[in-house]
Scaffold this active site. Structure first.
Site, short mmCIF file in Angstrom:
data_model
loop_
_atom_site.label_atom_id
_atom_site.label_comp_id
_atom_site.label_asym_id
_atom_site.label_seq_id
_atom_site.Cartn_x
_atom_site.Cartn_y
_atom_site.Cartn_z
N PHE A 78 -60.31 -51.90 -116.47
CA PHE A 78 -59.47 -50.89 -115.82
C PHE A 78 -58.03 -51.36 -115.62
O PHE A 78 -57.26 -50.71 -114.92
CB PHE A 78 -60.09 -50.48 -114.47
CG PHE A 78 -61.42 -49.81 -114.60
CD1 PHE A 78 -61.51 -48.45 -114.87
CD2 PHE A 78 -62.60 -50.54 -114.49
CE1 PHE A 78 -62.74 -47.83 -115.01
CE2 PHE A 78 -63.84 -49.92 -114.63
CZ PHE A 78 -63.91 -48.56 -114.88
N GLY A 107 -43.36 -36.02 -114.79
CA GLY A 107 -42.58 -36.70 -115.82
C GLY A 107 -42.76 -36.03 -117.17
O GLY A 107 -43.15 -34.86 -117.25
N GLY A 150 -48.70 -40.97 -121.83
CA GLY A 150 -48.80 -41.54 -123.17
C GLY A 150 -49.54 -42.86 -123.07
O GLY A 150 -50.35 -43.05 -122.16
N CYS A 184 -54.13 -45.70 -123.93
CA CYS A 184 -55.45 -45.33 -123.41
C CYS A 184 -55.64 -43.84 -123.17
O CYS A 184 -56.53 -43.23 -123.75
CB CYS A 184 -55.73 -46.10 -122.11
SG CYS A 184 -55.94 -47.86 -122.41
#
Ligand SMILES: NC(=O)c1ccc[n+]([C@@H]2O[C@H](COP(=O)([O-])OP(=O)(O)OC[C@H]3O[C@@H](n4cnc5c(N)ncnc54)[C@H](O)[C@@H]3O)[C@@H](O)[C@H]2O)c1
Length: 448
Positions: A152, A256, A260, A263
């Site tokens: 993670f 925003g 991207g 992941c």
């Protein structure tokens, strides 16, 4: 413990260096000989804060080494982690598991004594079963278990995330594999990191569910930002008002240019495909992926609009190219779609990124002039656009920027500046969802 990390990219290298720092004996393997040669010379092939010191100190202490050949290290290992890439497969968007399966085959041939094979790569539900089948077929005699242990960590804060994780998810089917995993992560138990023991399939799905949920949160606030622009509300205040509710939480509510990176785009797509295959379409995630996809190019149109509706022959300065700050990773960065949209409109592009220029040169479409710093980038530009919120773009000398630019137009896709402050300096300033009342909403007010 003796641990082998197969794949020495962002995840493999960070995980390997951190495990070594815990005192384990780590061999990082990679197929790319140039990467291993660089690591053996003490050079770090990626940009990640703190990584080069961590690699150097653990290599010097003899706990961390690098090789292209996994056979010897795997034979001696207690645990072998698979941390190779799982990009989107060309054509259908499903996770490309060819690297994982190739690694499994190589590992199988080298196994000696009981070994735990741990999938750290993000892989669809059932991949662990397939890895087990591949190894069993090649080595019916081998003693091994296959475990899922999704990662993670976030690029840019990877070491901190690895050493102080919110949780560690371990999906195992056998008790003796859990015992080995407990030993691997013992230093983190001592830091009282929560360990979640699950079935292998549950662990595999948990990673996708977490990423899809975070992508949804970002996309949700982005849509609220668009609405804010229409109704004259401020999305940062909306996000704060939402996020202070503990059930919601304030993180991942920054409007925003769209998510991207290496992941979220590929993992949302892979989850969508898995859910479709099992006859339970993940409709929310499908919508999130579609909305986000359209948003990136729409940001190009936002810049065009700020330039008066056309950019043909105009020069646009792009500040920031990587998908987020503190990484050099360009995979699926919003800048790719934004630059493409501007080039399609006939603009000339000047660009600067503190760490991502090398990767950008290989990834960005068309002709881009790469600059030495932010001020060089804005020189002669008809508009500047902040795409990535690197710290150095947060405190630009706006007076100097204005004198260097041909036209003082600033499009801030990360809301790093205060609108009044920038406008007071004589800029035409556009941001994301912070209350610029649009023509549409004014018309509505008049009609009312
Ligand atoms: N980057 C992240 O922030 C992040 C976070 C969590 C999970 N993940 C997952 O971790 C996995 C790895 O991601 P990454 O960003 O580190 O990828 P990466 O592309 O940076 O690194 C993968 C490495 O594996 C090597 N490799 C491929 N096949 C190999 C083989 N058979 N033997 C040895 N090396 C081999 C490649 O040469 C490459 O260096 C992916 O599944 C990704 O989804 C990534």
């Amino acid at each position: 413990m003796k641990i082998v990390m197969v794949g020495s990219g962002y995840v493999g290298l960070v995980s390997g260096a951190c495990f070594a720092d815990f005192g384990h004996d780590i061999v990082c393997v990679d197929k790319q000989a140039s990467k291993i040669e660089a690591l053996n010379r003490g050079e770090i092939p990626i940009f990640e804060p703190g990584l080069s010191e961590l690699v150097r100190s653990n290599a010097a202490a003899g706990r961390l080494s690098f090789t292209t050949d996994l056979s010897g290290p795997v034979a001696d290992a207690d645990a072998v982690f698979i941390a190779v890439g799982t990009p989107s497969r060309r054509g259908d968007g499903f996770a490309d598991l060819s690297y994982v399966y190739a690694a499994a085959r190589e590992i199988a041939l080298a196994l000696r004594g009981y070994t735990v094979i741990v999938t750290k790569s993000t892989v669809p539900v059932g991949t662990g079963d397939e890895v087990e089948r591949i190894i069993r077929e090649l080595r019916p005699d081998a003693e091994f278990s296959v475990v899922s242990n999704p990662e993670f960590l976030r690029e840019g804060a990877a070491i901190e995330d690895f050493k102080r994780p919110d949780r560690i998810v371990i999906g195992a089917e056998e008790e003796r594999a859990r015992t080995v995993m407990a030993d691997v992560y013992r230093p983190l138990y001592l830091n009282s990191a929560p360990i979640l023991n699950t079935s292998r399939r549950t662990a595999e799905l948990t990673k996708y569910a977490a990423n899809a949920f975070l992508a949804t949160k970002i996309t949700f606030i982005n849509e609220m930002a668009d609405l804010c622009e229409q109704v004259g509300a401020n999305v940062q205040d909306v996000a704060r008002g939402m996020g202070l509710d503990n059930r919601i939480g304030g993180k991942f509510l920054h409007a925003g240019p769209g998510y991207g990176g290496s992941c979220f785009p590929k993992d949302t797509l892979a989850l969508i495909k898995t859910a479709q295959d099992y006859g339970t379409p993940a409709r929310i995630v499908e919508t999130v992926a579609a909305v986000n996809d359209q948003r990136k190019r729409a940001m190009g149109r936002k810049v065009v609009a700020a330039c008066g509706g056309a950019v043909r022959g105009k020069t646009i300065a792009v500040l920031g190219l990587t998908f987020k700050p503190n990484t050099d990773d360009m995979r699926d960065a919003p800048s790719l779609a934004i630059v493409a949209a501007l080039l399609d409109g006939g603009a000339k592009i000047r660009a600067f990124d503190p760490e991502g220029m090398e990767q950008a040169k290989a990834a960005l479409p068309g002709e881009v002039h790469y600059c030495s710093d932010a001020y060089d980038c804005v020189t002669g530009a008809d508009a500047a656009v902040i795409v990535t919120e690197w710290n150095i773009f947060r405190a630009l000398d706006l007076g100097r920027v204005k004198t260097l630019m041909k036209e003082p137009v600033l499009v801030d896709l990360r809301n790093v500046y205060r609108a009044e402050q920038v406008r007071a300096q004589g800029f035409h300033y556009d941001d994301i969802g912070r209350g610029t009342v649009s023509a549409a909403s004014k018309t509505k007010e008049h009609a009312a």
